[in-house]
Design a protein around this motif. Structure first.
Motif, PDB file in Angstrom:
ATOM      1  N   ALA A 155      -0.896  12.794  -8.026  1.00 37.86           N
ATOM      2  CA  ALA A 155      -1.337  12.184  -7.339  1.00 37.86           C
ATOM      3  C   ALA A 155      -1.247  10.753  -7.825  1.00 37.86           C
ATOM      4  O   ALA A 155      -1.740  10.265  -7.113  1.00 37.86           O
ATOM      5  CB  ALA A 155      -3.227  13.033  -8.552  1.00 37.86           C
ATOM      6  N   MET A 156      -0.943  10.426  -9.031  1.00 36.53           N
ATOM      7  CA  MET A 156      -0.320   8.923  -8.982  1.00 36.53           C
ATOM      8  C   MET A 156       0.176   8.598  -7.660  1.00 36.53           C
ATOM      9  O   MET A 156       0.416   7.614  -7.363  1.00 36.53           O
ATOM     10  CB  MET A 156      -0.024   9.179 -10.201  1.00 36.53           C
ATOM     11  N   ILE A 157       1.167   9.289  -7.862  1.00 35.88           N
ATOM     12  CA  ILE A 157       2.745   8.922  -6.054  1.00 35.88           C
ATOM     13  C   ILE A 157       2.231   8.990  -4.827  1.00 35.88           C
ATOM     14  O   ILE A 157       2.095   8.514  -4.575  1.00 35.88           O
ATOM     15  CB  ILE A 157       3.599  10.956  -7.007  1.00 35.88           C
ATOM     16  N   ALA A 158       1.144  10.075  -5.046  1.00 34.98           N
ATOM     17  CA  ALA A 158       0.023   9.758  -4.220  1.00 34.98           C
ATOM     18  C   ALA A 158      -0.478   8.847  -3.251  1.00 34.98           C
ATOM     19  O   ALA A 158      -0.304   7.930  -2.172  1.00 34.98           O
ATOM     20  CB  ALA A 158      -0.190  11.636  -3.602  1.00 34.98           C
ATOM     21  N   CYS A 159      -1.348   8.141  -4.217  1.00 32.44           N
ATOM     22  CA  CYS A 159      -2.217   6.786  -4.623  1.00 32.44           C
ATOM     23  C   CYS A 159      -0.649   5.797  -3.949  1.00 32.44           C
ATOM     24  O   CYS A 159      -1.445   4.485  -3.256  1.00 32.44           O
ATOM     25  CB  CYS A 159      -2.631   6.970  -6.205  1.00 32.44           C
ATOM     26  N   SER A 160      -0.062   5.989  -5.080  1.00 34.47           N
ATOM     27  CA  SER A 160       1.444   5.133  -4.724  1.00 34.47           C
ATOM     28  C   SER A 160       1.333   4.597  -4.175  1.00 34.47           C
ATOM     29  O   SER A 160       1.802   3.666  -2.927  1.00 34.47           O
ATOM     30  CB  SER A 160       2.617   4.996  -6.009  1.00 34.47           C
ATOM     31  N   GLY A 161       1.962   6.281  -3.140  1.00 33.57           N
ATOM     32  CA  GLY A 161       2.608   6.100  -2.108  1.00 33.57           C
ATOM     33  C   GLY A 161       1.519   5.748  -0.318  1.00 33.57           C
ATOM     34  O   GLY A 161       1.459   5.398   0.227  1.00 33.57           O
ATOM     35  N   ILE A 162       0.164   5.677  -1.329  1.00 34.82           N
ATOM     36  CA  ILE A 162      -1.036   5.759   0.298  1.00 34.82           C
ATOM     37  C   ILE A 162      -0.667   3.380  -0.222  1.00 34.82           C
ATOM     38  O   ILE A 162      -1.228   3.384   1.081  1.00 34.82           O
ATOM     39  CB  ILE A 162      -2.219   6.252  -0.124  1.00 34.82           C
ATOM     40  N   ALA A 163      -0.845   3.162  -1.205  1.00 32.77           N
ATOM     41  CA  ALA A 163      -0.747   1.839  -1.144  1.00 32.77           C
ATOM     42  C   ALA A 163       0.361   0.826  -0.782  1.00 32.77           C
ATOM     43  O   ALA A 163       0.673  -0.077   0.114  1.00 32.77           O
ATOM     44  CB  ALA A 163      -0.423   1.037  -2.750  1.00 32.77           C
ATOM     45  N   ILE A 164       1.659   1.252  -0.736  1.00 34.15           N
ATOM     46  CA  ILE A 164       2.811   1.250   0.475  1.00 34.15           C
ATOM     47  C   ILE A 164       2.574   1.589   1.123  1.00 34.15           C
ATOM     48  O   ILE A 164       2.825   0.534   2.077  1.00 34.15           O
ATOM     49  CB  ILE A 164       4.354   1.799  -0.528  1.00 34.15           C
ATOM     50  N   LEU A 165       2.460   2.725   1.980  1.00 35.48           N
ATOM     51  CA  LEU A 165       1.961   2.969   3.234  1.00 35.48           C
ATOM     52  C   LEU A 165       0.662   2.803   3.887  1.00 35.48           C
ATOM     53  O   LEU A 165       1.139   1.911   5.272  1.00 35.48           O
ATOM     54  CB  LEU A 165       1.966   4.375   3.427  1.00 35.48           C
ATOM     55  N   SER A 166       0.162   1.836   3.062  1.00 33.38           N
ATOM     56  CA  SER A 166      -1.419   0.624   3.972  1.00 33.38           C
ATOM     57  C   SER A 166       0.092  -0.830   4.204  1.00 33.38           C
ATOM     58  O   SER A 166      -0.650  -1.216   5.096  1.00 33.38           O
ATOM     59  CB  SER A 166      -2.038   0.340   3.257  1.00 33.38           C
ATOM     60  N   THR A 167       0.598  -1.268   3.572  1.00 37.20           N
ATOM     61  CA  THR A 167       1.524  -1.824   3.429  1.00 37.20           C
ATOM     62  C   THR A 167       2.178  -2.365   4.262  1.00 37.20           C
ATOM     63  O   THR A 167       2.167  -3.371   5.304  1.00 37.20           O
ATOM     64  CB  THR A 167       2.119  -2.275   1.497  1.00 37.20           C
ATOM     65  N   VAL A 168       3.145  -0.309   4.378  1.00 39.96           N
ATOM     66  CA  VAL A 168       3.167  -0.754   5.701  1.00 39.96           C
ATOM     67  C   VAL A 168       3.045  -0.657   7.388  1.00 39.96           C
ATOM     68  O   VAL A 168       3.811  -1.264   7.938  1.00 39.96           O
ATOM     69  CB  VAL A 168       4.319   0.067   5.886  1.00 39.96           C
ATOM     70  N   GLY A 169       1.991   0.186   7.268  1.00 35.01           N
ATOM     71  CA  GLY A 169       0.731  -0.135   8.280  1.00 35.01           C
ATOM     72  C   GLY A 169       0.821  -1.607   8.695  1.00 35.01           C
ATOM     73  O   GLY A 169       1.119  -1.660  10.179  1.00 35.01           O
ATOM     74  N   ILE A 170      -0.048  -2.698   7.668  1.00 33.54           N
ATOM     75  CA  ILE A 170      -0.119  -4.278   8.525  1.00 33.54           C
ATOM     76  C   ILE A 170       0.640  -4.542   8.814  1.00 33.54           C
ATOM     77  O   ILE A 170       0.707  -4.961   9.507  1.00 33.54           O
ATOM     78  CB  ILE A 170      -0.947  -4.372   6.912  1.00 33.54           C
ATOM     79  N   VAL A 171       2.041  -4.763   8.591  1.00 33.99           N
ATOM     80  CA  VAL A 171       2.792  -5.103   8.622  1.00 33.99           C
ATOM     81  C   VAL A 171       3.625  -4.216   9.499  1.00 33.99           C
ATOM     82  O   VAL A 171       3.666  -5.472  10.610  1.00 33.99           O
ATOM     83  CB  VAL A 171       3.930  -4.859   7.607  1.00 33.99           C
ATOM     84  N   PHE A 172       3.757  -3.906  10.427  1.00 35.26           N
ATOM     85  CA  PHE A 172       4.174  -3.582  11.620  1.00 35.26           C
ATOM     86  C   PHE A 172       2.922  -2.980  12.696  1.00 35.26           C
ATOM     87  O   PHE A 172       3.213  -3.262  13.287  1.00 35.26           O
ATOM     88  CB  PHE A 172       4.687  -1.355  11.266  1.00 35.26           C
ATOM     89  N   SER A 173       1.550  -3.371  11.960  1.00 38.46           N
ATOM     90  CA  SER A 173       0.509  -3.417  13.195  1.00 38.46           C
ATOM     91  C   SER A 173       0.678  -5.035  13.944  1.00 38.46           C
ATOM     92  O   SER A 173       0.840  -5.532  14.612  1.00 38.46           O
ATOM     93  CB  SER A 173      -0.573  -3.208  12.404  1.00 38.46           C
ATOM     94  N   LEU A 174       1.002  -5.882  12.840  1.00 35.44           N
ATOM     95  CA  LEU A 174       1.252  -7.051  12.949  1.00 35.44           C
ATOM     96  C   LEU A 174       2.459  -7.515  13.523  1.00 35.44           C
ATOM     97  O   LEU A 174       2.113  -8.493  14.862  1.00 35.44           O
ATOM     98  CB  LEU A 174       1.402  -8.320  11.583  1.00 35.44           C
TER      99      LEU A 174
END
Length: 459
Positions: free
Chosen positions: A167-186
């Motif tokens: 569960a903690m790995i999934a939460c960390s992954g969500i945070a990382i993927l959110s950052t990556v998604g923001i960067v790629f959308s920009l």
């Protein structure tokens, strides 16, 4: 059944699962917990996890796909003259949603749209009822299976810790993927913008006027996208804010940490940190209604031409807002300096001021630099104060008495209202956001380098 009630029902089932799992473990132990591999609470937690986690995952997947599936079913029954026109289809779908929600009495639409709205309401009701049944059934199946699996030799604690780790790995992954998604959308939208506008013109142009003309024969109908005035305005206001925040914040941190009594510190530090909790719109009102008129009136007395909206007014108030960031973080960092360094300095005959200048501040330098860079990032990203006190005019000037604007203000201005997201005007907001992101990233990298350079000397 509302989502809140459904979540409460699942939570109640999880609580029952915990109780049943724990009681079964107690019964298997015969009153001696040493007969069990794990504590009874671990067995209860294991049962509760298998009851709640599958149900919540099902809820997440259900809501991810329910809307698109129902919309596809509705669109498939609409006439071809509606589905063939994207603009008309979008308008029809909005009308259908309003009719399904019971707010379509004022609409004048085709009978097919009214019928589709009623069908949408029916499909949503069926989908929600099915979700309740399937989700509660999943929770109960998880409860039954995990309950039957409980045994004395079962490694319940290991299983619980493994699930928690995932569960903690999934939460960390969500945070990382959110950052990556923001960067790629920009990045993607910025590249789309640069396919329309030359990057050299954007980065080094001296005129910013993204408002395209209504008629093609108007002057500058293509707009002007030179961002240098925005960069200069952002830098100017940030420098003014730093000239206020850094000295005041750092000196207040030194005084409260090294000179002030415990009673004064207990009162002054919370009072200073209250500034960080004041909404920025309040600072904007203060800048627009108090500071800006004060500067304009007193500047006229001195023979200066001070604009009603000026970079100086915005920078001064922004600096006051940022003081708690610098003060609180610097105070915390300096309080962590080892006492042995202070005692060694005093033992060599240094005074308090010499100890502060030659021992405490150098030792706390990485943290102080981090506090200053955090304050710079906060100043660069501020919007409301600039809108209310510095204005929206993209003037190419370094005169703090004139009106300027910043990158963040223009991003908000470009995305407000009904916009065509394929136009260069709207896409320029993403290009500005990408530049802002890169600047912030550069500040963070610089702070990391400073920390790495000086930390080894004082660890």
């Amino acid at each position: 059944m509302s989502l809140t009630f459904l979540l409460l029902a699942v939570a109640a089932l999880c609580a029952l699962s915990f109780y049943f799992g724990r009681q079964r473990a107690v019964a298997l132990s015969g009153g001696r917990y040493s007969n069990l591999h794990s504590l009874p609470a671990h067995y209860g937690t294991y049962t509760a996890m298998w009851c709640g986690i599958p149900a919540l995952l099902l809820l997440l997947v259900w809501y991810m796909f329910q809307g698109s599936i129902i919309e596809a079913m509705i669109v498939s029954d609409l006439p071809a003259e509606i589905t063939g026109d994207s603009g008309r289809l979008s308008l029809a779908l909005n009308s259908i949603s309003l009719i399904a929600a019971g707010n379509g009495e004022h609409l004048s639409v085709d009978p097919e749209v009214v019928e589709a709205g009623q069908r949408l309401a029916n499909l949503q009701t069926i989908a929600n009822a099915a979700l309740v049944v399937v989700m509660l059934s999943t929770a109960m199946i998880g409860l039954a299976l995990s309950y039957r699996k409980i045994a004395k030799e079962m490694r319940a604690r290991n299983n619980v810790e493994r699930i928690a780790r995932y569960a903690m790995i999934a939460c960390s992954g969500i945070a990382i993927l959110s950052t990556v998604g923001i960067v790629f959308s920009l990045l993607f939208e910025a590249l789309h913008f640069f396919s329309k506008i030359n990057p050299i013109e954007f980065l080094f142009g001296l005129e910013w006027s993204p408002q395209t003309a209504i008629r093609a024969d108007q002057v500058a109908s293509e707009g002007a996208f030179g961002a240098i005035p925005l960069f200069v305005g952002t830098l100017l206001i940030t420098l003014i804010a730093m000239f206020v925040a850094v000295p005041v914040g750092l000196f207040s941190a030194i005084y409260m940490g090294e000179y002030a009594s415990s009673k004064f510190r207990a009162f002054a530090k919370p009072a200073l940190e209250i500034l960080a909790g004041v909404p920025t719109v309040v600072y904007g009102f203060f800048a627009a209604l108090t500071v800006a008129p004060f500067l304009r009136d007193n500047g006229a007395v001195l023979g200066l031409d001070v604009s009603s909206e000026s970079a100086l007014a915005a920078g001064l108030v922004m600096g006051v807002m940022i003081i708690p960031f610098v003060s609180s973080l610097s105070d915390d960092v300096m309080s962590q300096v080892p006492k042995s360094l202070r005692d060694g300095s005093y033992g060599l005959g240094a005074t308090k001021s010499e100890t502060i200048r030659h021992v405490i501040l150098p030792a706390a330098l990485p943290g102080v630099v981090g506090a200053v860079l955090l304050a710079v990032s906060r100043a660069i990203g501020e919007t409301m104060i600039v809108v209310m006190a510095a204005g929206l005019a993209a003037n190419m000037t370094v005169n703090p008495l004139q009106a300027v604007t910043t990158v963040t203000v223009q991003i908000v201005t470009l995305l407000v209202g009904d916009q065509e997201f394929d136009s260069a005007k709207t896409l320029s907001a993403f290009a500005l956001g990408l530049v802002l992101f890169l600047v912030t990233l550069g500040l963070n990298v610089f702070a990391l380098k400073v920390v790495q350079k000086y930390r080894e000397k004082y660890d």
